[in-house]
Design a protein around this motif. Structure first.
Motif, PDB file in Angstrom:
ATOM      1  N   GLN A   1      -0.422  49.059  20.031  1.00  0.00           N
ATOM      2  CA  GLN A   1       0.648  48.462  21.591  1.00  0.00           C
ATOM      3  C   GLN A   1       2.179  48.154  21.420  1.00  0.00           C
ATOM      4  O   GLN A   1       2.153  48.757  19.323  1.00  0.00           O
ATOM      5  CB  GLN A   1       0.147  46.790  21.001  1.00  0.00           C
ATOM      6  N   ASP A   2       3.361  48.530  21.327  1.00  0.00           N
ATOM      7  CA  ASP A   2       4.427  48.722  21.569  1.00  0.00           C
ATOM      8  C   ASP A   2       4.900  47.793  21.637  1.00  0.00           C
ATOM      9  O   ASP A   2       6.336  47.698  22.085  1.00  0.00           O
ATOM     10  CB  ASP A   2       4.032  50.564  21.869  1.00  0.00           C
ATOM     11  N   VAL A   3       4.099  47.197  22.979  1.00  0.00           N
ATOM     12  CA  VAL A   3       4.627  46.025  23.715  1.00  0.00           C
ATOM     13  C   VAL A   3       4.562  44.527  23.050  1.00  0.00           C
ATOM     14  O   VAL A   3       3.692  44.156  23.019  1.00  0.00           O
ATOM     15  CB  VAL A   3       4.958  45.616  25.184  1.00  0.00           C
ATOM     16  N   SER A   4       5.476  43.360  22.498  1.00  0.00           N
ATOM     17  CA  SER A   4       5.258  42.444  22.015  1.00  0.00           C
ATOM     18  C   SER A   4       4.583  40.920  22.724  1.00  0.00           C
ATOM     19  O   SER A   4       4.774  41.494  24.344  1.00  0.00           O
ATOM     20  CB  SER A   4       6.282  41.531  20.983  1.00  0.00           C
ATOM     21  N   PHE A   5       3.575  40.465  22.533  1.00  0.00           N
ATOM     22  CA  PHE A   5       2.910  39.900  23.132  1.00  0.00           C
ATOM     23  C   PHE A   5       3.607  38.998  24.554  1.00  0.00           C
ATOM     24  O   PHE A   5       3.670  38.314  25.497  1.00  0.00           O
ATOM     25  CB  PHE A   5       2.485  38.367  22.505  1.00  0.00           C
ATOM     26  N   TYR A   6       4.987  38.093  23.777  1.00  0.00           N
ATOM     27  CA  TYR A   6       5.781  37.612  24.513  1.00  0.00           C
ATOM     28  C   TYR A   6       6.676  38.644  25.529  1.00  0.00           C
ATOM     29  O   TYR A   6       7.381  38.075  26.339  1.00  0.00           O
ATOM     30  CB  TYR A   6       6.338  37.047  23.623  1.00  0.00           C
TER      31      TYR A   6
ATOM     32  N   SER B   1      10.193  42.221  19.254  1.00  0.00           N
ATOM     33  CA  SER B   1      10.901  43.552  19.584  1.00  0.00           C
ATOM     34  C   SER B   1       9.682  44.504  19.712  1.00  0.00           C
ATOM     35  O   SER B   1       8.053  44.181  19.343  1.00  0.00           O
ATOM     36  CB  SER B   1      11.396  44.192  18.441  1.00  0.00           C
ATOM     37  N   GLY B   2       9.421  45.471  19.910  1.00  0.00           N
ATOM     38  CA  GLY B   2       8.010  46.822  20.372  1.00  0.00           C
ATOM     39  C   GLY B   2       7.570  47.380  19.320  1.00  0.00           C
ATOM     40  O   GLY B   2       8.906  48.185  18.349  1.00  0.00           O
ATOM     41  N   GLY B   3       6.669  48.177  18.961  1.00  0.00           N
ATOM     42  CA  GLY B   3       7.351  48.586  18.330  1.00  0.00           C
ATOM     43  C   GLY B   3       7.115  49.965  18.760  1.00  0.00           C
ATOM     44  O   GLY B   3       7.731  50.524  20.008  1.00  0.00           O
TER      45      GLY B   3
ATOM     46  N   SER C   1       3.039  49.769  26.339  1.00  0.00           N
ATOM     47  CA  SER C   1       4.097  51.298  27.285  1.00  0.00           C
ATOM     48  C   SER C   1       3.624  51.993  28.097  1.00  0.00           C
ATOM     49  O   SER C   1       2.175  52.621  27.204  1.00  0.00           O
ATOM     50  CB  SER C   1       5.228  51.532  26.693  1.00  0.00           C
ATOM     51  N   ASP C   2       4.045  53.126  29.019  1.00  0.00           N
ATOM     52  CA  ASP C   2       2.751  53.723  29.804  1.00  0.00           C
ATOM     53  C   ASP C   2       3.597  55.236  28.589  1.00  0.00           C
ATOM     54  O   ASP C   2       1.798  55.563  28.550  1.00  0.00           O
ATOM     55  CB  ASP C   2       3.431  54.402  30.757  1.00  0.00           C
TER      56      ASP C   2
END
Length: 497
Positions: free
Chosen positions: A154-159, A180-182, A218-219
């Motif tokens: 994943q690169d989008v955080s849960f929050y 923050s995202g990955g 993310s896409d």
């Protein structure tokens, strides 16, 4: 090649609800002949006495998390979203040894409970390095089990994945959480390196890809996963429509379902499996069926987390390949596929009073064997037939579950609880004898696990405190989403006030 003749056992025929006495010949880990008792066998063949047992294909766990076995039964009442919010308590600060041990514990448990293949959505990046993944794969090799090891990416955080959640947190909590995202590029490069240099025999343990939840990707990450899966022939799996929170959030974010979004990005296909699929509608199911995809129905976990009741009958009607899974020890507490079958059977009954729409025992058993084999890509597993892998479970017919034996497939699905497992073969090799793992020092494993459990708990004390502080804010926000109007109802009761 080693040749073994198995004599004296009864072979489960789920379709005819019978269990005739049958001899099997196994050569090089593959079933090469089936016949009546006393069938001819090569003189050099080793004889395995299966007298007093019922033989069935090794069960396939279509969805689990080997990363959570040190955390089994650590929480009582919690939802999927609280579990994700609390990941700093159970997922963080684990060494390579901890990750190996987590996985090995689950593998031993599954084998002792008649499961010979697992689809493991394991530690993802950046929680697992390439070498960590190799070590996790080694745990299955050492246990003697088949597995797809698929790191959760994943690169989008849960929050940030759930629209509005981060903004709804109290200001004091916003400063504490990592929203923050990955690094998308780094994640995909690491995934490709692991795929390119995977050290284990893919006939036993192979590497898959798990974009963990569509909302968390993310896409760019999803498209990257599609590209890698195509290039390396990897199995893929994602948590799709597990909870109503996910289903509602997808409409808010994309104006379409999670399945439709993944479909448009090219994720759906014969190598793709939906985990859970509680909130899938007919359009979602038709998309999956048209692309030859699978769903792992995890009825016990869905109830444990209050996610709802998946419509497994409709999935079969529309042509979706159905597998069964336990889910991880954080939200299933054990890794018992007999229990998963029983749950899948019974939960289908409470959806409707029309008993002709309930899942039958043969359908449940097929999902737990052949359906799972298709989802994992181990197409030669899940059946006892010529040319199939000799992954065989031997149930003791003198155990109380089988006294007396009536309808054998009913008893496998509804009566057996794994206490009747006597022996288990994987590829013709005995990995469980007399109900115990053949090579595992259980006393040492218990000691090692307790030390590791204490180490992880100490390292994550701050994460546990934060999870507790966030519980009310996260729980109340997500409960609000669950009460929003939606065109499906998958709960066992009304939404409440």
């Amino acid at each position: 090649m080693t040749t073994t003749v198995i004599r004296g056992g009864r072979l489960l025929d789920a379709t005819s609800r019978s269990a005739p006495l049958t001899d099997l010949l196994v050569t090089g880990g593959v079933i090469t002949s089936l016949g009546a008792p006393g069938m001819a066998a090569p003189a050099e063949a080793e004889v395995f006495d299966a007298s007093g047992t019922l033989m069935h294909a090794g069960l396939v766990n279509g969805h689990t998390h080997g990363s959570t076995n040190l955390s089994k039964a650590t929480h009582d009442r919690w939802t999927l979203e609280l579990l994700l919010s609390g990941s700093g308590e159970w997922a963080a600060n684990q060494t390579r040894h901890h990750k190996y041990l987590n996985t090995y514990i689950g593998a031993v448990e599954m084998l002792q409970k008649g499961c010979t293949t697992a689809y493991d959505l394991t530690f993802g990046f950046p929680l697992a390095t390439v070498d960590d993944l190799y070590a996790i794969g080694q745990a299955y090799v050492d246990a003697g089990m088949r597995a797809v090891v698929a790191p959760m990416l994943q690169d989008v955080s849960f929050y940030k994945a759930i629209p509005g959640l981060y903004d709804a947190l109290p200001a004091s909590h916003k400063a504490q959480v990592d929203a923050s995202g990955g690094d998308t590029g780094a994640i995909l490069r690491s995934m490709e390196e692991a795929l390119k240099h995977w050290p284990h025999d893919p006939a036993q343990v192979k590497l898959g890809i798990a974009p963990t939840i569509p909302l968390h990707c993310s896409d760019e990450l999803t498209l990257g996963c599609v590209k890698l899966a195509t290039e390396y022939g990897a199995q893929t799996q994602s948590h799709v429509a597990e909870s109503k929170v996910q289903a509602v959030a997808a409409l808010k974010r994309w104006g379409k379902s999670l399945t439709a979004h993944f479909d448009e990005l090219g994720m759906l296909g014969p190598n793709f499996t939906v985990a859970h699929g509680v909130w899938l509608d007919d359009d979602d199911m038709r998309r999956l069926a048209a692309k030859g995809a699978s769903v792992s129905h995890n009825a016990g976990s869905n109830m444990r987390l209050g996610a709802g009741i998946a419509d497994s009958r409709r999935m079969l009607e529309l042509g979706v390949n159905l597998a069964l899974g336990t889910d991880g020890a954080l939200c299933a507490d054990n890794q018992n596929m007999y229990e998963a079958m029983r749950y899948a059977s019974m939960v289908s009954n409470v959806r409707t009073p029309d008993y002709e729409r309930w899942l039958s025992a043969p359908e449940v058993f097929t999902a737990a064997t052949q359906g799972g084999a298709r989802a994992t890509g181990f197409e030669k597993a899940g059946r006892i037939a010529v040319g199939c892998l000799a992954d065989i479970v031997f149930l003791d017919l003198h155990s109380i579950n089988w006294i007396p034996m009536n309808d054998p497939v009913n008893q496998v699905v509804l009566t057996e609880d794994a206490t009747g497992v006597r022996d288990v073969m994987v590829g013709g090799k005995l990995v469980v004898r007399g109900g115990r793992h053949a090579d595992c020092d259980m006393a040492k494993l218990a000691r090692d696990a307790q030390v590791a459990r204490d180490e992880v708990a100490e390292a994550n004390a701050e994460g546990k405190h934060l999870a507790q502080a966030l519980e009310r804010a996260v729980g109340s926000f997500c409960m609000g989403l669950c009460r929003e109007p939606f065109h499906l109802h998958r709960y066992g009761g009304p939404l409440g006030l």
